[in-house]
Write a protein that holds these residues in place. Structure first.
Motif, short mmCIF file in Angstrom:
data_model
loop_
_atom_site.label_atom_id
_atom_site.label_comp_id
_atom_site.label_asym_id
_atom_site.label_seq_id
_atom_site.Cartn_x
_atom_site.Cartn_y
_atom_site.Cartn_z
N HIS A 1 46.69 52.53 -2.74
CA HIS A 1 47.26 51.46 -1.90
C HIS A 1 47.12 50.08 -2.55
CE1 HIS A 1 46.73 54.74 1.02
NE2 HIS A 1 47.72 54.17 1.68
N LEU A 2 46.91 50.04 -3.87
CA LEU A 2 46.81 48.76 -4.57
C LEU A 2 48.14 48.02 -4.53
CD1 LEU A 2 44.64 49.58 -7.71
CD2 LEU A 2 44.12 47.81 -6.01
N ILE A 3 48.07 46.71 -4.29
CA ILE A 3 49.25 45.86 -4.28
C ILE A 3 48.96 44.59 -5.07
CG2 ILE A 3 50.06 46.70 -2.03
CD1 ILE A 3 48.96 44.06 -0.82
N ASP A 4 49.99 43.88 -5.46
CA ASP A 4 49.82 42.55 -6.06
C ASP A 4 49.68 41.55 -4.91
OD1 ASP A 4 50.01 43.34 -8.72
OD2 ASP A 4 52.20 43.31 -8.66
N ALA A 5 48.55 40.90 -4.83
CA ALA A 5 48.30 39.94 -3.76
C ALA A 5 47.71 38.67 -4.36
CB ALA A 5 47.35 40.52 -2.72
N GLU A 6 48.36 37.57 -4.09
CA GLU A 6 47.90 36.29 -4.62
C GLU A 6 46.65 35.84 -3.87
OE1 GLU A 6 49.76 31.82 -5.08
OE2 GLU A 6 51.11 33.55 -5.03
N ARG A 7 45.68 35.34 -4.61
CA ARG A 7 44.45 34.84 -3.98
C ARG A 7 44.75 33.57 -3.20
NH1 ARG A 7 39.86 37.49 -4.72
NH2 ARG A 7 39.04 35.97 -3.25
N LEU A 8 44.02 33.38 -2.11
CA LEU A 8 44.12 32.14 -1.37
C LEU A 8 43.28 31.07 -2.07
CD1 LEU A 8 43.80 33.45 2.31
CD2 LEU A 8 45.87 32.81 1.08
N ARG A 9 43.74 29.84 -1.98
CA ARG A 9 43.00 28.74 -2.59
C ARG A 9 41.64 28.58 -1.90
NH1 ARG A 9 42.45 23.42 -1.12
NH2 ARG A 9 43.91 23.75 0.61
N ARG A 10 40.59 28.50 -2.69
CA ARG A 10 39.25 28.38 -2.11
C ARG A 10 39.08 26.99 -1.49
NH1 ARG A 10 34.64 30.84 -1.46
NH2 ARG A 10 32.68 29.66 -1.42
N ILE A 11 38.42 26.95 -0.33
CA ILE A 11 38.13 25.70 0.36
C ILE A 11 36.70 25.28 -0.02
CG2 ILE A 11 37.98 24.52 2.57
CD1 ILE A 11 40.78 25.58 1.85
N PRO A 12 36.53 24.24 -0.82
CA PRO A 12 35.17 23.87 -1.25
C PRO A 12 34.39 23.19 -0.13
CG PRO A 12 36.77 22.30 -2.11
CD PRO A 12 37.57 23.39 -1.43
N ALA A 13 33.11 23.50 -0.07
CA ALA A 13 32.21 22.86 0.90
C ALA A 13 30.78 23.07 0.43
CB ALA A 13 32.40 23.43 2.30
N PRO A 14 29.93 22.05 0.52
CA PRO A 14 28.54 22.20 0.11
C PRO A 14 27.74 22.99 1.16
CG PRO A 14 28.86 20.05 1.09
CD PRO A 14 30.22 20.69 1.04
N ASP A 15 26.62 23.56 0.73
CA ASP A 15 25.68 24.13 1.70
C ASP A 15 25.10 23.00 2.54
OD1 ASP A 15 26.19 26.51 0.45
OD2 ASP A 15 24.27 26.62 -0.61
N LEU A 16 24.85 23.27 3.81
CA LEU A 16 24.38 22.20 4.69
C LEU A 16 22.89 21.94 4.54
CD1 LEU A 16 26.46 22.86 7.94
CD2 LEU A 16 26.92 21.30 6.04
N ASP A 17 22.10 22.97 4.17
CA ASP A 17 20.66 22.76 3.96
C ASP A 17 20.01 22.04 5.13
OD1 ASP A 17 20.75 23.95 1.42
OD2 ASP A 17 21.36 22.09 0.48
N GLY A 18 20.33 22.50 6.33
CA GLY A 18 19.70 21.94 7.53
C GLY A 18 20.40 20.73 8.11
#
Length: 281
Positions: free
Chosen positions: A127-144
Motif C-alpha cells: 500500500h505504499l504511495i508517493d506522499a509529500e511531507r507536510l512542512r514542519r511547524i517549528p516551536a521551542p520546548d516550553l521547559d515549564g
C-alpha cells in the motif's frame, strides 16, 4: 490506496456548525483501524501499536451531512518497527484535510518498540504511495513556561490499552488553547460565547506523543504559549505535563488564523498582538 467512508454524527459539530478540528483525528483513526482490520496486520491492534505523532492540515471546513466523508489513506513510509500513513479527507469530492500519522509496533509488557513481522511489512509495502511531507511547524520546548491549564482525564477518554486515546489529546489541547488565549485576551472569545466577534480557525495542528498517559483522579496540566505572531495567524506551543514531576507526555504545535464572521482572514489587530506579545516564548 485504501478508501474509507466515515459517517458523521451531529455531535461532531462545534459552535461554528462545522466538524470540530479535534474530531477530524477521530475520523483518521476510524479509517486507520478499518485499514488494519482488513489485512494481516489486524493483530497489531490487539498485540500493541502506538501513535508516535500526528500532522494535520485543515484546508476547508466539513459541514454536517447524512453522507459520509471519504478518507483516503496509503503508506508513506515503512520501517523496521515504524510506519507512516498519509491521508486525504474529502467531502463531496473537495479536499478538506491532509494528514500524516507515525505509528510504532510496541510491546506494552516490556515497554519498548518491536520489529514488524514480515507479513505485516509485506502488507504495508503493498500500500505504499508517493506522499509529500507536510512542512514542519517549528516551536521551542516550553521547559515549564507558558500558561498552566489544569485538566482532568475522564475514564471514557481511555482506549483498549488502558491509556488515553491519541485522538483525545486534540480535545485536551483545544480546551487548554481556548482557556489560555481568552485569559490573555478576552476579545479572543470563541464563537458562541459572550463577546465573540471574530473566528479563530485551526489550519494546522501537530502532536508528538512521548509518554503513555494513564487515568488518575488528580488533574494533569497543559502549558500553552504563543511562539509566533503573524499578520493574521498565531502559532501556539502546548505541552501536556505532570505538574508534580514536570514529566512531559506530549508536545503540540497549533496554527490559528484570525477571521471575520464570514471566514475571511483578517489582521490580528494591535490590541490582540499587544496582549499576546508578553507571553511569547
Amino acid at each position: 490506496m485504501f478508501v474509507y467512508a466515515c459517517p458523521l454524527r451531529w455531535s461532531d459539530l462545534d459552535a461554528q456548525g462545522h466538524v470540530n478540528n479535534a474530531v477530524i483525528v477521530d475520523y483518521l483513526q476510524e479509517a486507520r483501524v478499518a485499514f488494519l482490520r482488513e489485512g494481516p496486520a489486524s493483530e497489531l491492534l490487539d498485540s500493541g501499536v502506538v501513535v508516535v505523532s500526528h500532522e494535520v492540515e485543515y484546508h476547508r471546513p466539513i459541514g454536517y451531512s447524512d453522507d459520509p466523508v471519504t478518507v483516503e489513506l496509503g503508506m508513506a513510509k515503512v520501517g523496521a518497527s515504524r510506519i507512516e500513513i498519509a491521508y486525504r479527507v474529502l467531502q463531496d469530492g473537495e479536499l478538506a484535510v491532509v494528514a500524516r500519522t507515525a505509528l510504532c509496533a510496541f510491546d506494552f509488557d516490556e515497554q519498548r518498540p518491536v520489529r514488524l513481522l514480515p507479513e505485516h511489512r509485506a502488507f504495508f509495502q503493498e500500500h505504499l504511495i508517493d506522499a509529500e511531507r507536510l512542512r514542519r511547524i517549528p516551536a521551542p520546548d516550553l521547559d515549564g513556561r507558558g500558561a498552566s491549564v489544569p485538566l482532568a482525564v475522564r475514564w471514557s477518554d481511555l482506549d483498549s490499552y488502558g491509556h488515553v486515546n491519541n485522538a483525545v489529546l486534540f480535545d485536551y489541547i483545544q480546551q487548554a488553547r481556548v482557556t489560555a488565549t481568552t485569559l490573555w485576551d478576552p476579545t479572543m472569545a470563541r464563537a458562541g460565547t459572550k463577546g465573540s466577534d471574530r473566528l479563530w480557525l485551526v489550519v494546522r495542528q501537530d502532536v508528538d506523543y512521548l509518554v503513555q498517559l494513564s487515568h488518575r483522579i488528580a488533574p494533569y496540566a497543559l502549558l500553552v504559549a504563543p511562539v509566533k505572531l503573524g499578520g493574521t495567524s498565531i502559532t501556539l506551543a502546548t505541552e501536556f505535563v505532570d505538574p508534580g514531576t514536570g514529566l512531559v507526555f506530549a508536545r503540540a504545535r497549533t496554527v490559528l488564523v484570525c477571521a471575520d464572521l464570514s471566514g475571511r482572514p483578517v489582521d490580528l489587530g494591535d490590541a490582540t498582538r499587544a496582549a499576546l506579545e508578553p507571553h511569547l516564548v
